[in-house]
Design a protein around this motif. Structure first.
Motif, PDB file in Angstrom:
ATOM      1  N   GLN A 189       0.813  -1.230   0.000  1.00 55.97           N
ATOM      2  CA  GLN A 189       0.000   0.000   0.000  1.00 55.97           C
ATOM      3  C   GLN A 189       0.844   1.276   0.000  1.00 55.97           C
ATOM      4  OE1 GLN A 189      -2.949  -0.123   3.148  1.00 55.97           O
ATOM      5  NE2 GLN A 189      -3.509  -2.203   2.622  1.00 55.97           N
ATOM      6  N   SER A 190       2.156   1.118  -0.195  1.00 57.60           N
ATOM      7  CA  SER A 190       3.104   2.246  -0.196  1.00 57.60           C
ATOM      8  C   SER A 190       3.074   3.043   1.109  1.00 57.60           C
ATOM      9  CB  SER A 190       2.829   3.184  -1.377  1.00 57.60           C
ATOM     10  OG  SER A 190       2.921   2.506  -2.577  1.00 57.60           O
ATOM     11  N   LYS A 191       2.811   2.356   2.226  1.00 58.89           N
ATOM     12  CA  LYS A 191       2.769   3.036   3.523  1.00 58.89           C
ATOM     13  C   LYS A 191       4.078   2.847   4.301  1.00 58.89           C
ATOM     14  CE  LYS A 191      -1.701   3.955   3.092  1.00 58.89           C
ATOM     15  NZ  LYS A 191      -2.141   5.295   2.709  1.00 58.89           N
ATOM     16  N   ALA A 192       4.986   2.029   3.751  1.00 57.69           N
ATOM     17  CA  ALA A 192       6.262   1.795   4.436  1.00 57.69           C
ATOM     18  C   ALA A 192       7.162   3.018   4.299  1.00 57.69           C
ATOM     19  CB  ALA A 192       6.945   0.575   3.835  1.00 57.69           C
ATOM     20  N   LYS A 193       8.014   3.243   5.302  1.00 53.55           N
ATOM     21  CA  LYS A 193       8.922   4.392   5.266  1.00 53.55           C
ATOM     22  C   LYS A 193      10.195   4.075   4.502  1.00 53.55           C
ATOM     23  CE  LYS A 193       7.288   7.158   8.906  1.00 53.55           C
ATOM     24  NZ  LYS A 193       7.525   7.934  10.074  1.00 53.55           N
ATOM     25  N   ALA A 194      10.614   2.814   4.574  1.00 57.22           N
ATOM     26  CA  ALA A 194      11.839   2.396   3.888  1.00 57.22           C
ATOM     27  C   ALA A 194      11.786   0.897   3.650  1.00 57.22           C
ATOM     28  CB  ALA A 194      13.048   2.737   4.744  1.00 57.22           C
ATOM     29  N   ILE A 195      12.622   0.451   2.729  1.00 55.27           N
ATOM     30  CA  ILE A 195      12.720  -0.996   2.482  1.00 55.27           C
ATOM     31  C   ILE A 195      14.198  -1.409   2.555  1.00 55.27           C
ATOM     32  CG2 ILE A 195      12.576  -0.608  -0.055  1.00 55.27           C
ATOM     33  CD1 ILE A 195      11.236  -3.450  -0.157  1.00 55.27           C
ATOM     34  N   ARG A 196      14.441  -2.486   3.279  1.00 55.39           N
ATOM     35  CA  ARG A 196      15.819  -2.982   3.406  1.00 55.39           C
ATOM     36  C   ARG A 196      16.240  -3.677   2.108  1.00 55.39           C
ATOM     37  NH1 ARG A 196      13.570  -4.593   8.340  1.00 55.39           N
ATOM     38  NH2 ARG A 196      14.329  -3.375  10.088  1.00 55.39           N
ATOM     39  N   PHE A 197      17.524  -3.584   1.781  1.00 54.93           N
ATOM     40  CA  PHE A 197      18.027  -4.280   0.591  1.00 54.93           C
ATOM     41  C   PHE A 197      17.791  -5.785   0.720  1.00 54.93           C
ATOM     42  CE2 PHE A 197      20.803  -0.496  -0.348  1.00 54.93           C
ATOM     43  CZ  PHE A 197      20.264  -0.245  -1.600  1.00 54.93           C
ATOM     44  N   SER A 198      17.933  -6.294   1.940  1.00 53.06           N
ATOM     45  CA  SER A 198      17.749  -7.737   2.163  1.00 53.06           C
ATOM     46  C   SER A 198      16.306  -8.159   1.851  1.00 53.06           C
ATOM     47  CB  SER A 198      18.117  -8.100   3.600  1.00 53.06           C
ATOM     48  OG  SER A 198      17.359  -7.330   4.506  1.00 53.06           O
ATOM     49  N   THR A 199      15.338  -7.304   2.224  1.00 48.93           N
ATOM     50  CA  THR A 199      13.924  -7.599   1.936  1.00 48.93           C
ATOM     51  C   THR A 199      13.671  -7.555   0.430  1.00 48.93           C
ATOM     52  OG1 THR A 199      13.373  -6.499   4.021  1.00 48.93           O
ATOM     53  CG2 THR A 199      11.533  -6.975   2.566  1.00 48.93           C
ATOM     54  N   LEU A 200      14.227  -6.505  -0.191  1.00 48.52           N
ATOM     55  CA  LEU A 200      14.049  -6.340  -1.641  1.00 48.52           C
ATOM     56  C   LEU A 200      14.654  -7.531  -2.393  1.00 48.52           C
ATOM     57  CD1 LEU A 200      12.921  -4.286  -3.698  1.00 48.52           C
ATOM     58  CD2 LEU A 200      15.173  -3.229  -3.757  1.00 48.52           C
ATOM     59  N   GLU A 201      15.816  -7.946  -1.934  1.00 45.61           N
ATOM     60  CA  GLU A 201      16.503  -9.086  -2.553  1.00 45.61           C
ATOM     61  C   GLU A 201      15.660 -10.362  -2.418  1.00 45.61           C
ATOM     62  OE1 GLU A 201      20.551  -9.645  -1.095  1.00 45.61           O
ATOM     63  OE2 GLU A 201      20.453 -11.720  -1.762  1.00 45.61           O
ATOM     64  N   ALA A 202      15.116 -10.557  -1.212  1.00 43.13           N
ATOM     65  CA  ALA A 202      14.301 -11.756  -0.963  1.00 43.13           C
ATOM     66  C   ALA A 202      13.023 -11.740  -1.805  1.00 43.13           C
ATOM     67  CB  ALA A 202      13.952 -11.835   0.517  1.00 43.13           C
ATOM     68  N   ILE A 203      12.397 -10.562  -1.937  1.00 39.73           N
ATOM     69  CA  ILE A 203      11.166 -10.450  -2.745  1.00 39.73           C
ATOM     70  C   ILE A 203      11.486 -10.720  -4.220  1.00 39.73           C
ATOM     71  CG2 ILE A 203       9.377  -8.821  -3.564  1.00 39.73           C
ATOM     72  CD1 ILE A 203       9.451  -7.555  -0.741  1.00 39.73           C
ATOM     73  N   CYS A 204      12.576 -10.100  -4.701  1.00 41.63           N
ATOM     74  CA  CYS A 204      12.973 -10.298  -6.107  1.00 41.63           C
ATOM     75  C   CYS A 204      13.296 -11.769  -6.383  1.00 41.63           C
ATOM     76  CB  CYS A 204      14.182  -9.422  -6.437  1.00 41.63           C
ATOM     77  SG  CYS A 204      13.758  -7.690  -6.553  1.00 41.63           S
ATOM     78  N   ASN A 205      13.920 -12.405  -5.410  1.00 44.41           N
ATOM     79  CA  ASN A 205      14.278 -13.818  -5.537  1.00 44.41           C
ATOM     80  C   ASN A 205      13.014 -14.689  -5.586  1.00 44.41           C
ATOM     81  OD1 ASN A 205      16.111 -15.924  -5.684  1.00 44.41           O
ATOM     82  ND2 ASN A 205      16.198 -16.164  -3.456  1.00 44.41           N
ATOM     83  N   ALA A 206      12.055 -14.371  -4.712  1.00 47.41           N
ATOM     84  CA  ALA A 206      10.811 -15.162  -4.640  1.00 47.41           C
ATOM     85  C   ALA A 206       9.928 -14.944  -5.861  1.00 47.41           C
ATOM     86  CB  ALA A 206      10.053 -14.789  -3.374  1.00 47.41           C
ATOM     87  N   LEU A 207       9.920 -13.714  -6.375  1.00 41.37           N
ATOM     88  CA  LEU A 207       9.048 -13.404  -7.523  1.00 41.37           C
ATOM     89  C   LEU A 207       9.780 -13.492  -8.866  1.00 41.37           C
ATOM     90  CD1 LEU A 207       7.085 -10.360  -6.039  1.00 41.37           C
ATOM     91  CD2 LEU A 207       6.212 -12.660  -6.370  1.00 41.37           C
ATOM     92  N   ASP A 208      11.072 -13.765  -8.792  1.00 42.62           N
ATOM     93  CA  ASP A 208      11.919 -13.843  -9.977  1.00 42.62           C
ATOM     94  C   ASP A 208      11.748 -12.595 -10.858  1.00 42.62           C
ATOM     95  OD1 ASP A 208      13.773 -14.954 -11.694  1.00 42.62           O
ATOM     96  OD2 ASP A 208      12.295 -16.076 -12.854  1.00 42.62           O
ATOM     97  N   CYS A 209      12.022 -11.460 -10.232  1.00 42.51           N
ATOM     98  CA  CYS A 209      11.868 -10.196 -10.952  1.00 42.51           C
ATOM     99  C   CYS A 209      12.993  -9.233 -10.580  1.00 42.51           C
ATOM    100  CB  CYS A 209      10.521  -9.560 -10.621  1.00 42.51           C
ATOM    101  SG  CYS A 209      10.386  -9.055  -8.902  1.00 42.51           S
ATOM    102  N   GLN A 210      13.010  -8.071 -11.204  1.00 40.22           N
ATOM    103  CA  GLN A 210      14.004  -7.034 -10.932  1.00 40.22           C
ATOM    104  C   GLN A 210      13.411  -5.998  -9.961  1.00 40.22           C
ATOM    105  OE1 GLN A 210      17.270  -6.888 -12.051  1.00 40.22           O
ATOM    106  NE2 GLN A 210      16.786  -8.977 -12.725  1.00 40.22           N
ATOM    107  N   PRO A 211      14.257  -5.327  -9.179  1.00 41.07           N
ATOM    108  CA  PRO A 211      13.739  -4.308  -8.249  1.00 41.07           C
ATOM    109  C   PRO A 211      12.892  -3.232  -8.956  1.00 41.07           C
ATOM    110  CG  PRO A 211      16.024  -4.739  -7.751  1.00 41.07           C
ATOM    111  CD  PRO A 211      15.712  -5.502  -9.000  1.00 41.07           C
ATOM    112  N   GLY A 212      13.276  -2.936 -10.198  1.00 42.01           N
ATOM    113  CA  GLY A 212      12.553  -1.920 -10.978  1.00 42.01           C
ATOM    114  C   GLY A 212      11.123  -2.307 -11.306  1.00 42.01           C
ATOM    115  N   GLU A 213      10.844  -3.594 -11.256  1.00 44.26           N
ATOM    116  CA  GLU A 213       9.464  -4.039 -11.522  1.00 44.26           C
ATOM    117  C   GLU A 213       8.584  -3.803 -10.295  1.00 44.26           C
ATOM    118  OE1 GLU A 213       9.015  -7.917 -13.660  1.00 44.26           O
ATOM    119  OE2 GLU A 213      11.232  -7.853 -13.613  1.00 44.26           O
ATOM    120  N   ILE A 214       9.215  -3.798  -9.145  1.00 41.17           N
ATOM    121  CA  ILE A 214       8.464  -3.610  -7.895  1.00 41.17           C
ATOM    122  C   ILE A 214       8.357  -2.126  -7.540  1.00 41.17           C
ATOM    123  CG2 ILE A 214       8.424  -4.134  -5.402  1.00 41.17           C
ATOM    124  CD1 ILE A 214       9.961  -6.736  -6.163  1.00 41.17           C
ATOM    125  N   LEU A 215       9.465  -1.413  -7.701  1.00 39.77           N
ATOM    126  CA  LEU A 215       9.478   0.003  -7.348  1.00 39.77           C
ATOM    127  C   LEU A 215       9.507   0.881  -8.604  1.00 39.77           C
ATOM    128  CD1 LEU A 215      12.177  -0.148  -4.526  1.00 39.77           C
ATOM    129  CD2 LEU A 215       9.714  -0.173  -4.217  1.00 39.77           C
TER     130      LEU A 215
END
Lengths: 163, 69
Positions: free
Chosen positions: B37-63
């Motif tokens: 919902q874009s309510k987070a203040k920040a995202i950790r690189f580790s979280t972003l990495e884990a999400i990209c790994n699970a969804l098999d996508c690039q950070p640019g697709e999420i953000l």
């Protein structure tokens, strides 16, 4: 500034002690205070006594209020508030998500008997209002502990929004 | 907010539920919902990495960055 306030209160307590030193019926007052202390200690963790501790007539329970509004729904905010309370070394004793009410308590230390932290979350038009009240359960003055609880909670709560 | 989180779009493309992603990534559903919902203040690189790994996508697709007019 807070240190001066603490010193002033400490001095005032010594003066009150000296003034009461020769009071003949001091033991009755002591027994009364002891009974009230035991009562407060017994009902401390019961949420139904919220209004008793929050009452402005309860002079033995010093209060510190904090209010904030957030653009998040209650179903997301409630677990975040609970998480923030637990991370700020408070024990959640009661939590009702439908009513949006939480009671958390802090442990006893050399400085204080412990505090009760009451949080209520009210949802209105998709945003939520958080009301936090830290109450010293048997202290007229908490030596800044209430404010420290609130600051600790806010810091942990803000930190929890880094995912 | 000028940074938009497109997690719901990527999830829909992968036909994955938030709960499944939560289990794969090890981040609670509440925290992922806040991120979605874009309510987070920040995202950790580790979280972003884990999400990209699970969804098999690039950070640019999420953000996504959108200029505020």
């Amino acid at each position: 500034m807070n240190n001066y306030k603490h010193i002033l209160v400490f001095g005032l307590l010594i003066l009150v002690g000296l003034a009461l030193a020769n009071f003949q019926h001091l033991h009755y007052v002591s027994i009364g205070i002891l009974i009230l202390f035991v009562f407060n200690l017994t009902v401390r963790k019961m949420f139904s006594f919220k209004s008793y501790f929050m009452s402005s007539f309860n002079i033995f329970a010093s209060k510190f209020h904090y209010e904030s509004e957030m653009d998040i729904t209650k179903d997301l905010l409630f677990p975040k508030v609970t998480e923030g309370l637990e991370n700020s070394k408070l024990t959640v004793q009661y939590a009702d998500e439908t009513e949006g009410e939480i009671l958390a308590t802090s442990t006893m230390t050399f400085k204080s008997w412990g505090e009760n932290v009451y949080v209520s979350i009210r949802e209105k038009n998709g945003s939520c209002k958080i009301n936090l009240c830290s109450v010293g359960f048997f202290q007229m003055y908490t030596w800044g502990k209430n404010q420290a609880n609130e600051e600790k909670f806010i810091a942990e709560f803000e930190k929890s929004f880094t995912i | 907010m000028s940074i938009i989180v497109n997690l719901d779009v990527v999830l829909a493309q992968r036909k994955m539920k938030l709960k499944d992603l939560s289990e794969k990534v090890g981040v609670s559903v509440v925290n992922l919902s806040i991120l979605k919902q874009s309510k987070a203040k920040a995202i950790r690189f580790s979280t972003l990495e884990a999400i990209c790994n699970a969804l098999d996508c690039q950070p640019g697709e999420i953000l996504e960055f959108k200029k505020e007019s």
